[in-house]
Design a protein around this motif. Structure first.
Motif, PDB file in Angstrom:
ATOM      1  N   GLU A 117      -7.721 -18.174 -11.785  1.00  0.00           N
ATOM      2  CA  GLU A 117      -6.671 -17.973 -12.331  1.00  0.00           C
ATOM      3  C   GLU A 117      -6.382 -16.645 -12.569  1.00  0.00           C
ATOM      4  OE1 GLU A 117      -6.375 -21.584 -11.675  1.00  0.00           O
ATOM      5  OE2 GLU A 117      -3.567 -20.537 -12.649  1.00  0.00           O
ATOM      6  N   ASP A 118      -7.357 -15.828 -13.515  1.00  0.00           N
ATOM      7  CA  ASP A 118      -6.787 -14.413 -13.891  1.00  0.00           C
ATOM      8  C   ASP A 118      -5.999 -13.301 -12.682  1.00  0.00           C
ATOM      9  OD1 ASP A 118      -9.517 -16.117 -16.064  1.00  0.00           O
ATOM     10  OD2 ASP A 118      -7.609 -14.875 -16.730  1.00  0.00           O
ATOM     11  N   PHE A 119      -6.666 -14.117 -12.056  1.00  0.00           N
ATOM     12  CA  PHE A 119      -6.602 -12.598 -10.652  1.00  0.00           C
ATOM     13  C   PHE A 119      -5.819 -13.182  -9.502  1.00  0.00           C
ATOM     14  CE2 PHE A 119     -10.147  -9.728 -11.254  1.00  0.00           C
ATOM     15  CZ  PHE A 119     -10.706 -11.046 -12.027  1.00  0.00           C
ATOM     16  N   PRO A 120      -4.877 -12.130  -9.673  1.00  0.00           N
ATOM     17  CA  PRO A 120      -3.696 -12.212  -8.002  1.00  0.00           C
ATOM     18  C   PRO A 120      -3.890 -12.325  -6.767  1.00  0.00           C
ATOM     19  CG  PRO A 120      -3.241 -10.323  -9.221  1.00  0.00           C
ATOM     20  CD  PRO A 120      -4.869 -10.573  -9.367  1.00  0.00           C
ATOM     21  N   TYR A 121      -5.478 -12.468  -6.334  1.00  0.00           N
ATOM     22  CA  TYR A 121      -6.696 -12.500  -5.260  1.00  0.00           C
ATOM     23  C   TYR A 121      -7.252 -13.672  -5.068  1.00  0.00           C
ATOM     24  CZ  TYR A 121      -8.550  -8.297  -7.512  1.00  0.00           C
ATOM     25  OH  TYR A 121      -8.924  -7.504  -8.537  1.00  0.00           O
ATOM     26  N   TYR A 122      -8.600 -13.555  -3.924  1.00  0.00           N
ATOM     27  CA  TYR A 122      -9.357 -14.426  -4.664  1.00  0.00           C
ATOM     28  C   TYR A 122     -10.265 -13.897  -5.152  1.00  0.00           C
ATOM     29  CZ  TYR A 122     -12.874 -17.783  -3.628  1.00  0.00           C
ATOM     30  OH  TYR A 122     -14.723 -18.452  -4.972  1.00  0.00           O
TER      31      TYR A 122
END
Lengths: 426, 903
Positions: free
Chosen positions: B7-12
């Motif tokens: 969740e913490d990343f705006p990418y995978y």
């Protein structure tokens, strides 16, 4: 590998049918120039540089002419113009005549791979023609997009809307800009910058984006740029003879990257591994002749050929032959050292002896076998040497090589020359 | 468009903790498993990880296996085939060439629903492909590592995925500990782990990220996973300029960062690391600032200025990493994982100062390397003499070369012009020891060869005499003799040589002339001793005279001293071996020559003596005297040049006579490897098969040289003499070396020049193919100028002039070439070539005896041929030894397609 200017830029843009200003090259006849002035009202006269030349420092290097006489005078002034910025120095070899494009709006556009987004990224602003670093951030859209889908119309539209671009430029840009992605992605480009794109009014009042300047960079490792059929000499200035010869051996079996740091240097350092290359080049500074990375487990023949080329160009002036790398992961030390030793032996057979001190610092498979092969050669050639394994700090080995070079410069070289039976140490 | 992972990343991003990067349970499929790099690396990874590679792909190679001691890895044409066969994997490793990487990634993703990770080893992936790979990974939720990387490893799990982290012995560098490593350089990932290990720090997870423009598993992902890995207490990062990956990192554990590459700002082109080309704002200095700010320090950490905080430190030198880490961790009260062992200071494993005067900081002592490298190095140094790699030696020589512009040949770096000025015995060992013998060695050589020359009572003499009586040319006579001197005749001498090498190899003996060398530590057993002693029924009187002669000449040899201390009578073989080894020892120890060469030197010395002896008619070989000269005198006083003169004339020469003999023989030593005589010698070696040196019969190789000389090659020296005889037959010439001869040479020259011109014109009219060739004038290389010179002839002429030596025949030649031009017989002045000077010198030496009738024309002819053979046998020895050491079996063959047929 970079291309600047409309002489080639216009041709590249035509590959994807992106509108460009009218451009004539340095060979344009006076009647052609006159006709262009007649059609466009005036022409810009710009020097043609090879490679990449930034906007900075270009002031005064653009001419404008409303008549033929002025145009020719500007041609004379700018034909061999020189441009300096930082370490870079470029000399022009010709001019272009570019038809002026009337417009109320100028757009800046670039497409490049951003390491912030890890995706191709479009930067666009309707305040083009100026240095965009100085613009208010809200007027510049920086938009990453997905590589597989590409630069879609809606991406362009959303971006322009976010920065509040005038309505009349949106539709024409949405129509034409996606073509630029085709150019970048399918022809091996890494960056593309058009500044400015001028929005030319048509007969029906619709605007057409017209590229009035061009700058792009190519990916050396992508063969796609060959599709563009650009002349070889365009990138030839980038390389010295030495680099060109090495590049001919460029295969994916091992790196063989080189760069001439100082062609009057005294330490010839074939280096293995990008990391070692970084460290060694940093520490040796201008003592180094080349910066190189020959890692990646090159086979014996390639290593020998690469070494032969290095020796051919630089061994005569070399004080210290410094073969250095960290503990190799898969490069066979025996094969690579043997290849270099044989190249050294060949050099001596062909050109006679030259005073040399050899320092080797290495680790990896077949290390001692490699050291043995090299030391045999050096013993039979009568050259002094020291070899270090992976348990000596690589930076200490580099310092040692520099110390040896220092000693060579104050008499060591003469001593070795004498022991080799040479009259002079030259 | 990406699948949501953490969740913490705006990418995978899929991996949460460093502990999940390389797990025991990870199963691997390797694309292009049979490629060059993978073939070496994959088995090591597989074994180290306990067998985690389930299969690999290589189009068209289905059914092959990669054999490893941890089990065979099956190979399929593609991924689907492997899955259909029931294999399951979650990690793909890509070793495909750059153009195939993207499709390989696409294949892995499309075909395997269990795929979690891909590691791309390949370098030089096009940015075009990197973009798409990123997009594919993101869209499908796959963690990708690389490209241009060496994979990942875990020291706790003992797992290695992908590339060659830790090299071919990963267990040596991947030591369990508390430090995670993230490095842009694959090579340095291992190096850093090693450096840490030396300082007492072990590792948890190691990640080689690569340094392309696209780094698929970047610093931010690493920082996140580091925070969630309980095993890791600290991290080391190695970072290069270019890219914003390291900006705004959330590092929660102490970290030492090494930023390298300030100089790259000067570059205009990437070297090695495609992405390490900074634009602006992401250069090395910028990155240093990012990290300094993170750690709250205002300068770099160096040993002189150890600036750090408990959050971390920034270094620019990789060797400062361990100390910086220890300092940083100390601030949190944490010590290293284990005892530090050793240091990174300079330890020279191998070296040689070549006896130069090196300052102490350069002249580093050689230090013992860690095991097992120390044993390997010891084995290297146990090896005696040079090792020369073998190659095809057809038409190649490492012994002789001819300079095409001057036509001057050198043997082992000495031109024949130089050799002609040295005493003859100085040249005899040259072919083998590659050096000109000094005074001491010359004395030894004179004795050694002299002892072989008298052949009385030996079947060799009978053979030579029979050949002579049958009208054979001098070369065949010598060949008959040499053919007999085979392995059986040198066996003991060679064994003795070998024994001496074994005895002294590691004794520290460097100068064999140093008779003060301590011989007490040399233990010689009875069998070895016996090699040097004469058999009880051996009545050869020579050994004692040889030893006495050496002593009286002032010759010194540690080897002779040793064997003289043996109880019992020494044999000629033993003395020969000791003398040969004395001469060969220095070059052997300095690795200038091979052990093989040193061992076989006695054979060559014996052959020299026998061949010279065979050229002397049998009636002159008597017990105790040769040509009436007593043995003692010859051994103690005579030189090789004296012997050569004796052989040709039956007399001892005066000093004035000996010098031209020496010069002649020196000049004739070699004409390069292309000469037919050299080809014969080389072919003989090739035919025996030099790759099994023990099988090569060196005497037979000498015969090869001998049979490949003849009346056109070697024997043609007489032509020049014959020409001179014709010119001078009606002259009253008493002493060719006396300038006051009263003969008008110019007139003689003009007279014959006119005759020659007439002959030339007549031949042209008759179309008879031209007049006879003029020996001694002209040369295919030295021509075309108004006045031409053969540099070899010039050299000798100048030498003679400086000495004040006069030779009428040579002077005649000089007049003759001018006369030819003056009468219009030649278009320009021909050179006087080296054959002319050879003929002139020899004829002058033999003139008096010829005029008196003691020597016939036939004898002169024989003498010219013989002089050639004396010189050329030295060159032949050089080629034989060279080919024996360097060549390959049968390498002088010409392949059938290069041969032709004529009807």
């Amino acid at each position: 590998m970079q291309v600047t200017g409309m002489l080639h830029g216009a041709r590249l843009l035509r590959h994807v049918e992106f509108p460009t200003a009218e451009v004539l090259g340095p060979e344009a006849t006076e009647s052609e120039i006159q006709a262009l002035i007649d059609r466009c009202g005036s022409v810009f006269v710009k020097p043609v540089f090879k490679g990449g030349v930034g906007k900075k420092g270009k002031a005064g290097l653009v001419g404008r002419a409303k008549d033929l006489k002025t145009a020719l005078a500007e041609k004379e002034r700018l034909y061999f113009a020189e441009h300096r910025h930082g370490n870079a120095h470029a000399k022009a070899h010709g001019v272009t005549f570019e038809g002026a494009v009337p417009a109320e709006h100028e757009v800046y556009l670039s497409i490049t791979d951003s390491t912030v987004y890890r995706a191709p990224t479009m930067v666009i602003t309707h305040m083009g023609g100026t240095a965009i670093e100085e613009l208010d951030k809200e007027l510049v859209a920086e938009v990453p997009f997905e590589a597989l889908t590409g630069l879609k119309a809606f991406v362009v539209a959303n971006a322009l809307s976010d920065i509040g671009a005038p309505r009349e430029i949106v539709s024409p840009l949405v129509q034409h800009l996606p073509k630029l992605w085709e150019l970048v992605h399918h022809y091996g480009m890494t960056t593309l910058e058009l500044n400015p794109i001028r929005m030319r009014p048509g007969r029906d009042g619709r605007l057409t984006p017209v590229a009035c300047d061009f700058k792009c960079g190519f990916d050396r490792d992508d063969p796609r740029w060959h599709r563009l059929g650009m002349p070889e000499h365009l990138f030839a200035a980038d390389y010295s003879d030495f680099e060109r010869e090495i590049n001919q051996l460029r295969t994916y079996q091992g790196q063989s990257d080189v760069f001439v740091i100082n062609d009057a240097g005294t330490i010839l350092a074939p280096t293995f591994g990008g990391g070692a290359n970084s460290l060694v080049t940093e520490v040796l500074g201008d003592d180094a002749i080349i910066s190189s990375d020959f890692g990646g487990n090159p086979p014996y023949e390639k290593m020998r050929d690469v070494a032969s080329i290095c020796f051919k160009h630089f061994l005569k002036q070399t004080n210290v032959l410094f073969i250095i790398g960290g503990k190799s992961n898969n490069t066979d030390i025996y094969e690579t050292l043997r290849g270099m030793a044989d190249a050294l032996r060949d050099y001596f057979s062909k050109h006679g002896p030259t005073p040399l001190f050899v320092v080797i610092g290495r680790g990896g498979p077949n290390l001692v076998r490699g050291m043995g092969a090299f030391s045999d050669t050096l013993d039979s050639l009568g050259l002094p040497y020291r070899m270090f394994g992976f348990d000596s700090a690589i930076s200490e080995v580099v310092n040692y090589a520099q110390q040896v070079d220092g000693w060579m410069k104050v008499g060591g070289r003469q001593q070795i020359a004498k022991s080799l039976g040479l009259d002079s140490a030259a | 468009m990406y699948r949501q992972g953490i969740e913490d990343f705006p990418y995978y991003v899929g991996v949460k903790s460093l502990a999940d990067i390389a797990r025991k349970g990870d199963r691997v499929c390797v694309l292009n498993i049979l490629g060059g790099e993978s073939r070496q690396v994959t088995p090591v990874s597989h074994i180290f990880s306990g067998g985690n590679v389930v299969f690999g792909t290589s189009p068209g190679r289905r059914g092959q296996v990669v054999k490893t001691v941890a089990g065979d890895i099956p190979v399929y044409n593609n991924v689907r085939e492997g899955l259909n066969d029931g294999h399951k994997f979650n990690t793909g490793v890509v070793y495909l060439p750059p153009a195939g990487v993207r499709d390989g990634v696409a294949e892995l993703v499309r075909v395997n629903p269990d795929l979690e990770k891909i590691i791309i080893i390949t370098e030089k992936v096009a940015i075009h492909d990197a973009r798409e790979i990123r997009a594919i990974g993101q869209a499908n939720g796959i963690d990708i590592f690389g490209a241009n990387c060496l994979g990942v490893a875990d020291s706790w799990n003992r797992v290695r995925l992908g590339g060659a982290l830790g090299g071919d012995h990963p267990e040596e560098s991947l030591l369990k500990g508390s430090v995670a490593i993230y490095s842009n350089s694959g090579n340095f990932t291992t190096t850093i782990a090693q450096y840490l290990g030396i300082a007492g720090w072990g590792t948890t997870t190691l990640i080689s990220s690569g340094k392309d423009v696209y780094i698929h598993y970047g610093a931010k992902e690493f920082a996140y996973a580091l925070a969630r890995d309980d095993r890791s207490k600290a991290a080391v990062m190695y970072v290069e300029p270019g890219g914003y990956y390291e900006r705004d990192l959330d590092l929660t554990k102490p970290t030492v960062v090494c930023v390298v590459g300030r100089w790259k700002a000067k570059l205009t082109r990437a070297v090695g690391h495609a992405g390490a080309m900074a634009g602006s704002g992401d250069g090395a200095e910028a990155k240093e600032e990012w990290f300094k700010e993170k750690f709250g320090v205002n300068s770099l950490y160096t040993p002189d200025d150890p600036v750090c905080s408990e959050r971390g430190a920034v270094v620019t030198n990789i060797s400062h990493i361990p100390d910086a880490l220890t300092a940083v961790m100390k601030m949190s009260g944490i010590g290293p994982d284990f005892e530090s062992s050793g240091s990174l200071s300079l330890k020279a494993w191998v070296g040689n100062g070549q006896q130069l005067e090196l300052p102490p900081e350069i002249d580093l002592k050689i230090v013992e390397a860690p095991a097992p490298y120390n044993e390997q190095i010891a084995a290297l140094s146990r090896q005696i003499g040079a090792t020369i790699p073998r190659q095809t030696m057809k038409d190649l020589s490492g012994a002789s070369r001819m300079d095409p512009s001057t036509q001057i040949t050198s043997v082992h770096g000495f031109s024949v012009l130089e050799l002609s000025q040295k005493p003859l015995e100085a040249n005899f060992a040259l072919p083998l020891v590659h050096e000109i013998a000094g005074e001491n060695d010359r004395a030894l050589l004179d004795v050694a060869v002299a002892a072989e020359v008298n052949l009385v009572g030996d079947p060799v003499l009978a053979a030579a005499e029979a050949a002579r009586e049958a009208g054979n040319a001098p070369n065949s006579v010598m060949a008959a003799a040499a053919s007999i001197v085979g392995p059986g005749r040198v066996e003991r001498a060679l064994k003795a040589s070998r024994a001496l090498i074994d005895l002294f190899a590691h004794s520290g003996l460097l100068d064999p002339r140093d008779e003060n060398f301590d011989l007490s530590m040399i233990e010689v057993d009875a069998d070895t001793r016996a090699l040097f002693l004469a058999d009880p029924d051996d009545h050869d009187p020579r050994p004692e005279d040889m030893l006495a002669a050496v002593r009286n000449r002032g010759g010194k040899s540690v080897f002779l001293k040793l064997i003289e201390g043996f109880e019992g009578r020494l044999s000629r073989d033993g003395i020969l071996a000791a003398i040969a080894m004395t001469i060969a020892w220095g070059p052997l120890m300095r690795k200038k020559i091979s052990r093989l060469t040193a061992e076989t030197l006695p054979w060559y010395l014996r052959l020299y003596g026998v061949m010279i002896g065979a050229s002397i008619p049998a009636r002159h070989h008597q017990h105790n005297s040769l040509c009436g000269i007593p043995r003692k005198e010859r051994f103690e006083k005579w030189t090789m040049a004296d012997l050569a003169f004796l052989a040709m004339t039956g007399k001892k020469p005066t000093a004035e006579q000996a010098l031209p003999m020496q010069m002649l023989i020196g000049l004739l030593v070699s004409n390069g490897p292309g000469a037919i005589s050299a080809q014969g010698a080389k072919g003989a070696v090739a035919a025996d098969g030099p790759q099994t040196p023990g099988r090569v019969q060196i005497n037979k190789c000498m015969v090869g040289f001998l049979t490949h000389s003849g009346y056109s090659h070697g024997g043609n020296g007489f032509e020049g003499m014959d020409f001179l005889l014709e010119r001078f037959q009606s002259e009253d010439l008493k002493d060719p070396t006396d300038p006051d001869h009263g003969i008008d040479l110019r007139a003689m020259a003009l007279e014959y020049a006119r005759i020659y011109k007439k002959e030339k014109l007549e031949a042209k009219e008759l179309g008879a193919g031209g007049p006879r060739a003029l020996p001694g004038v002209h040369h295919p290389v030295f021509k075309g100028k108004p006045v031409n010179f053969d540099p070899r002839e010039r050299f000798l002429a100048e030498y003679m002039e400086k000495r004040g030596d006069y030779n009428i025949f040579h002077k005649f030649y000089c007049e003759f070439v001018q006369a030819l031009y003056d009468v219009g017989a030649t278009r320009y002045v021909f050179c006087v070539n080296v054959d002319a000077i050879i003929a002139s010198l020899l004829l002058a030496v033999l003139w008096t005896d010829f005029k008196s009738g003691e020597l016939t024309k036939r004898d002169l002819e024989t003498a010219a041929f013989t002089v050639f053979l004396y010189g050329r046998m030295i060159g032949a020895a050089a080629e034989i030894d060279d080919h024996l050491n360097r060549g390959k079996n049968m390498d002088t063959r010409t392949p059938a397609p290069d041969c032709g047929f004529v009807t």
